[in-house]
Design an enzyme around this catalytic site. Structure first.
Site, PDB file in Angstrom:
ATOM      1  N   HIS A 138      -9.382   4.680   7.093  1.00 35.38           N
ATOM      2  CA  HIS A 138     -10.487   4.615   6.123  1.00 35.38           C
ATOM      3  C   HIS A 138     -11.233   3.281   6.209  1.00 35.38           C
ATOM      4  O   HIS A 138     -10.676   2.265   6.611  1.00 35.38           O
ATOM      5  CB  HIS A 138     -10.025   4.941   4.701  1.00 35.38           C
ATOM      6  CG  HIS A 138      -9.275   3.871   3.973  1.00 35.38           C
ATOM      7  ND1 HIS A 138      -8.144   4.139   3.228  1.00 35.38           N
ATOM      8  CD2 HIS A 138      -9.484   2.541   3.826  1.00 35.38           C
ATOM      9  CE1 HIS A 138      -7.720   3.021   2.669  1.00 35.38           C
ATOM     10  NE2 HIS A 138      -8.513   2.036   3.020  1.00 35.38           N
ATOM     11  N   GLU A 143     -12.062   7.892   2.517  1.00 34.76           N
ATOM     12  CA  GLU A 143     -10.801   8.413   3.031  1.00 34.76           C
ATOM     13  C   GLU A 143     -11.068   9.450   4.123  1.00 34.76           C
ATOM     14  O   GLU A 143     -12.191   9.955   4.252  1.00 34.76           O
ATOM     15  CB  GLU A 143     -10.023   9.065   1.871  1.00 34.76           C
ATOM     16  CG  GLU A 143      -9.631   8.087   0.758  1.00 34.76           C
ATOM     17  CD  GLU A 143      -8.448   7.201   1.130  1.00 34.76           C
ATOM     18  OE1 GLU A 143      -8.241   6.921   2.327  1.00 34.76           O
ATOM     19  OE2 GLU A 143      -7.733   6.783   0.202  1.00 34.76           O
TER      20      GLU A 143
HETATM   21  C1  GLP Z   1      -8.343  -0.963   0.622  1.00 34.19           C
HETATM   22  C2  GLP Z   1      -9.819  -1.352   0.644  1.00 34.19           C
HETATM   23  C3  GLP Z   1     -10.370  -1.387   2.055  1.00 34.19           C
HETATM   24  C4  GLP Z   1      -9.452  -2.200   2.945  1.00 34.19           C
HETATM   25  C5  GLP Z   1      -8.088  -1.542   2.981  1.00 34.19           C
HETATM   26  C6  GLP Z   1      -7.100  -2.273   3.870  1.00 34.19           C
HETATM   27  O1  GLP Z   1      -8.126   0.391   0.637  1.00 34.19           O
HETATM   28  N1  GLP Z   1     -10.610  -0.479  -0.134  1.00 34.19           N
HETATM   29  O2  GLP Z   1     -11.680  -1.944   2.033  1.00 34.19           O
HETATM   30  O3  GLP Z   1      -9.987  -2.282   4.231  1.00 34.19           O
HETATM   31  O4  GLP Z   1      -7.568  -1.527   1.661  1.00 34.19           O
HETATM   32  O5  GLP Z   1      -6.501  -3.319   3.170  1.00 34.19           O
HETATM   33  P1  GLP Z   1      -5.651  -4.475   3.814  1.00 34.19           P
HETATM   34  O6  GLP Z   1      -6.610  -5.383   4.476  1.00 34.19           O
HETATM   35  O7  GLP Z   1      -4.947  -5.120   2.664  1.00 34.19           O
HETATM   36  O8  GLP Z   1      -4.716  -3.829   4.775  1.00 34.19           O
END
Ligand code: GLP
Length: 249
Positions: A138, A143
């Site tokens: 995503h 999603e």
């Molecule tokens: C969330 C955010 C996304 C982000 C993703 C990954 O779902 N809405 O924008 O890219 O998490 O997060 P992380 O960087 O903590 O793995």
């Protein structure tokens, strides 16, 4: 798509900061799209350092965040409002009037989403959008299965995303089930995008996004259609990319 594989998370963050700083120096009133999550934290840290030590100026910058949980007030410590304030905005000379984060407590969410898109248009469109990637491919909260032409709207979070984000909340039950998110079409309208990914847990998603077929089941794969997309990953997140990409970076 330019794919850059860096040795470490720090190297990845510094590479991304270099691009942001370059675009900002060329256009002081840059319209910057921002992301939350743990991945861009190193980038934000480096931008703060550049602001403090090198005078990188954010006073004319306008920002739009990708997404926000529905039902969390801006004061909630897990809201993306709070995240952005704590991890970037309060450390730089940004003008609060130019900051936009979706409002997860808006009375009329649909009207808010229309307004958010209008504000982006009024600002002249996003010049540079920062993106992370979910382990399920995503981007923002688009999603798998999201329309590739979607605009800012409400999305239901998948079980995988709720599980992944549960680490930030006291209990899994506290993770909101819905979010406001820019659509994939909204993200594609940005003039340039940088996708960041770190850690082995993102390797499959990165491979599918960069080398797989373009499919709504891997929303990040749509970036293959973007005219100016830079993918910056650390070695672990890039570990599943094919041998033909060995020269990247
Ligand atoms: C969330 C955010 C996304 C982000 C993703 C990954 O779902 N809405 O924008 O890219 O998490 O997060 P992380 O960087 O903590 O793995």
């Amino acid at each position: 798509m330019l794919v850059i594989v860096k040795e470490t998370y720090d190297d990845m963050s510094k590479e991304a900061a270099k691009v942001v700083a370059d675009r900002l120096r060329k256009k002081p009133n840059l319209v910057l799209g921002l992301a939350t999550g743990s991945t861009p934290l190193g980038l934000y840290k480096e931008l703060i350092r550049m602001h403090k030590e090198e005078g990188l100026d954010f006073s004319k910058v306008t920002t739009f965040n990708l997404d926000e949980y529905i039902g969390l007030p801006p004061s909630h410590d897990q809201s993306y409002h709070c995240f952005m304030h704590e991890n970037l905005f309060k450390h730089i000379n940004i003008d609060a009037r130019f900051v936009h984060v979706p409002h997860g407590m808006a009375d009329d969410i649909d009207a808010f989403c229309v307004w958010y898109e209008e504000e982006m248009k009024k600002a002249g469109g996003i010049d540079l959008q920062i993106l992370g990637i979910g382990a399920n491919g995503h981007i923002a909260f688009n999603e798998p299965g999201s329309s590739l032409g979607s605009r800012t709207r409400i999305k239901t979070l998948t079980k995988k995303t709720i599980d992944d984000n549960a680490r930030f909340f006291a209990k899994k039950e506290e993770v909101p089930r819905f979010a406001i998110t820019m659509g994939i079409g909204t993200i594609m309208d940005a003039k340039e995008v940088i996708l960041l990914a770190s850690k082995a847990s993102k390797a499959e998603a990165v491979k599918a996004a960069v080398e797989g077929p373009i499919t709504a089941m891997v929303p990040a794969s749509m970036l293959q259609m973007h005219r100016k997309a830079i993918v910056i990953v650390d070695k672990d997140a890039g570990s599943k990319l094919g041998a033909e990409f060995e020269n990247y970076g």
